[in-house]
Design a protein around this motif. Structure first.
Motif, PDB file in Angstrom:
ATOM      1  N   ASP A  48      61.772 -44.581 -47.847  1.00  0.00           N
ATOM      2  CA  ASP A  48      61.138 -44.035 -49.048  1.00  0.00           C
ATOM      3  C   ASP A  48      59.716 -43.563 -48.765  1.00  0.00           C
ATOM      4  N   SER A  49      59.088 -44.117 -47.743  1.00  0.00           N
ATOM      5  CA  SER A  49      57.725 -43.705 -47.401  1.00  0.00           C
ATOM      6  C   SER A  49      57.698 -42.513 -46.452  1.00  0.00           C
ATOM      7  N   MET A  50      58.825 -42.222 -45.799  1.00  0.00           N
ATOM      8  CA  MET A  50      58.860 -41.157 -44.798  1.00  0.00           C
ATOM      9  C   MET A  50      58.991 -39.773 -45.421  1.00  0.00           C
ATOM     10  N   VAL A  51      59.869 -39.632 -46.434  1.00  0.00           N
ATOM     11  CA  VAL A  51      60.072 -38.339 -47.091  1.00  0.00           C
ATOM     12  C   VAL A  51      60.181 -38.550 -48.593  1.00  0.00           C
ATOM     13  N   GLU A  52      60.191 -37.436 -49.334  1.00  0.00           N
ATOM     14  CA  GLU A  52      60.224 -37.514 -50.778  1.00  0.00           C
ATOM     15  C   GLU A  52      61.659 -37.579 -51.303  1.00  0.00           C
ATOM     16  N   ALA A 325      56.795 -40.239 -37.021  1.00  0.00           N
ATOM     17  CA  ALA A 325      57.998 -41.050 -37.228  1.00  0.00           C
ATOM     18  C   ALA A 325      58.335 -41.902 -36.020  1.00  0.00           C
ATOM     19  N   THR A 326      57.858 -41.486 -34.840  1.00  0.00           N
ATOM     20  CA  THR A 326      58.136 -42.229 -33.609  1.00  0.00           C
ATOM     21  C   THR A 326      57.701 -43.682 -33.710  1.00  0.00           C
ATOM     22  N   ARG A 327      56.582 -43.915 -34.389  1.00  0.00           N
ATOM     23  CA  ARG A 327      56.058 -45.278 -34.501  1.00  0.00           C
ATOM     24  C   ARG A 327      56.331 -45.896 -35.867  1.00  0.00           C
TER      25      ARG A 327
END
Length: 425
Positions: A48-52, A325-327
């Motif tokens: 949920d924090s990575m994309v909308e 996103a790698t980390r």
């Protein structure tokens, strides 16, 4: 009643509420909602924090290619891909290329290009010279917005200026070259160009229209090459046919695209496993393949003076082992741990080596048994599973379909029904 996709505040809703709205929209049943709402090995909060507008997760197979020896070091290579036979093919080709130090791969400086496009400047060629005259001042200003990376030895290194013609008239294109070290570099580059654009505007009297990195990473080239005895690929005749296939790709852009797609099967599978920006990698690679004005293969295969099959590949790769996103993605962290890499340079070298091996595997299959043999074996298994087979029955039904030369869902279903009736499959 007509559906309305205008949903104010959708992004503010909890994941469960968003999923409920989509389920009602699409008529999803409880089983489908349960599948979609299963985030697997990616925690819901991270997703949920990575994309909308997140409503669920989708899992792809995470596999490991074996046999790789790159620059004298052995690797297990994580690959995320849905296409049958790719991982097996990469592992097989890696075995063929293990002699000595295995595949050699060398990445150049980890430099990215930030672009500022200036329009409306009078005397653009003269203004381009004025920008170069102010190069050091511009670089010093840029360093203020990349202090962390500068302290680590990277940061803004050079300025290049071009004047390009367009339907709007001349455009002054400013390139700031930045050593991004172990980052992919997008955030660093974009911060720099957005903040130094006013300085460029003042020098030129024009207006900055675009201020963003270029994904045409021509200063981040990786080269990989390998040499193998023809016996390792099936003999002299097979090796010569691989060379012929390479020559055909050089002559025919329609073939070159598919040739390069085989390379990208390997490169992108590793990129996905390590949470790289695979869209940027694809765009840059295919642009590089077209750099002469004609789309060409990224790799070449030849026979050397000792009769060995030799292959070489050149590709731009913008990857990172820190940031992005790698980390953040927990599986990407595990993938990097499996690889044992610490730097973006080493990761890029591995990816190029995998691309070259994948290319060899595809060409060898094309000129010998055909590309479909490996594909269809795994496709048969997928069809058996889709038809409802489980456990050992999957292999039995797949083998029967291959033996009978009827690899279809309908035949898989018929075989399963026969088994359920007690008949021998």
């Amino acid at each position: 009643m007509e559906k309305n996709s205008r949903i104010p505040g959708f992004y503010k809703l909890p994941v469960e509420e968003r999923l409920k709205i989509v389920a009602e929209w699409a008529g999803l049943d409880e089983g489908e909602v349960s599948i979609l709402g299963n985030f697997g090995n990616l925690p819901r909060e991270i997703a949920d924090s990575m994309v909308e507008n997140v409503i669920g997760g989708m899992t792809y197979p995470f596999a490991v290619a074996v046999n790789f020896r790159i620059n004298g070091k052995d690797y297990l290579v994580p690959m995320v891909i849905e296409e049958p036979s790719v991982v097996a093919a990469a592992s097989n080709a890696a075995r063929m290329l293990r002699d000595g130090d295995g595949i050699k791969s060398v990445a150049g400086p980890q430099e990215m290009i930030g672009q500022i496009h200036i329009v409306g400047a009078r005397a653009p060629y003269y203004k381009a010279m004025k920008i170069l005259e102010s190069k050091q001042e511009i670089l010093d200003e840029a360093k203020k917005y990349s202090e962390t990376i500068v302290k680590l030895g990277g940061g803004p290194k050079d300025i290049e200026v071009r004047v390009v013609d367009s339907r709007m008239g001349p455009i002054i294109t400013v390139h700031i070259i930045v050593d991004v070290l172990d980052a992919m570099g997008a955030n660093t580059i974009n911060t720099i160009v957005e903040n130094i654009a006013p300085m460029i505007e003042k020098i030129t009297g024009g207006e900055a229209r675009l201020r963003i990195l270029s994904n045409y990473a021509t200063r981040r080239i990786v080269r990989a090459w390998a040499r193998t005895n023809p016996d390792n690929v099936g003999g002299r005749e097979i090796a010569e046919r691989i060379v012929e296939a390479s020559i055909i790709a050089e002559a025919d852009p329609y073939r070159a695209v598919t040739h390069n797609k085989g390379i990208m099967n390997g490169v992108i599978a590793v990129a996905l496993a390590t949470a790289q920006d695979h869209r940027a990698i694809e765009a840059g690679a295919h642009a590089y393949a077209s750099r002469t004005g004609v789309y060409k293969p990224l790799s070449t295969w030849e026979i050397d003076e000792e009769g060995y099959l030799v292959g070489s590949l050149e590709i731009p790769l913008q990857v990172g082992t820190v940031g992005g996103a790698t980390r953040v993605h927990p599986v990407a962290k595990i993938a990097l741990k499996i690889l044992g890499v610490k730097t973006a340079k080493e990761l890029a070298e591995i990816m190029a080596a995998v691309g070259l091996a994948q290319n060899l595997a595809a060409l060898r299959a094309l000129v010998s048994e055909g590309i479909q043999k490996g594909h269809m074996r795994l496709h048969a298994r997928n069809l058996a599973i889709t038809a409802g087979a489980t456990g050992e029955l999957v292999e039995k039904i797949a083998e029967r379909m291959i033996k009978d030369g009827k690899i279809t869902y309908e035949y898989a279903r018929q075989l399963l029904e026969a088994y359920l009736r007690g008949e021998k499959v």
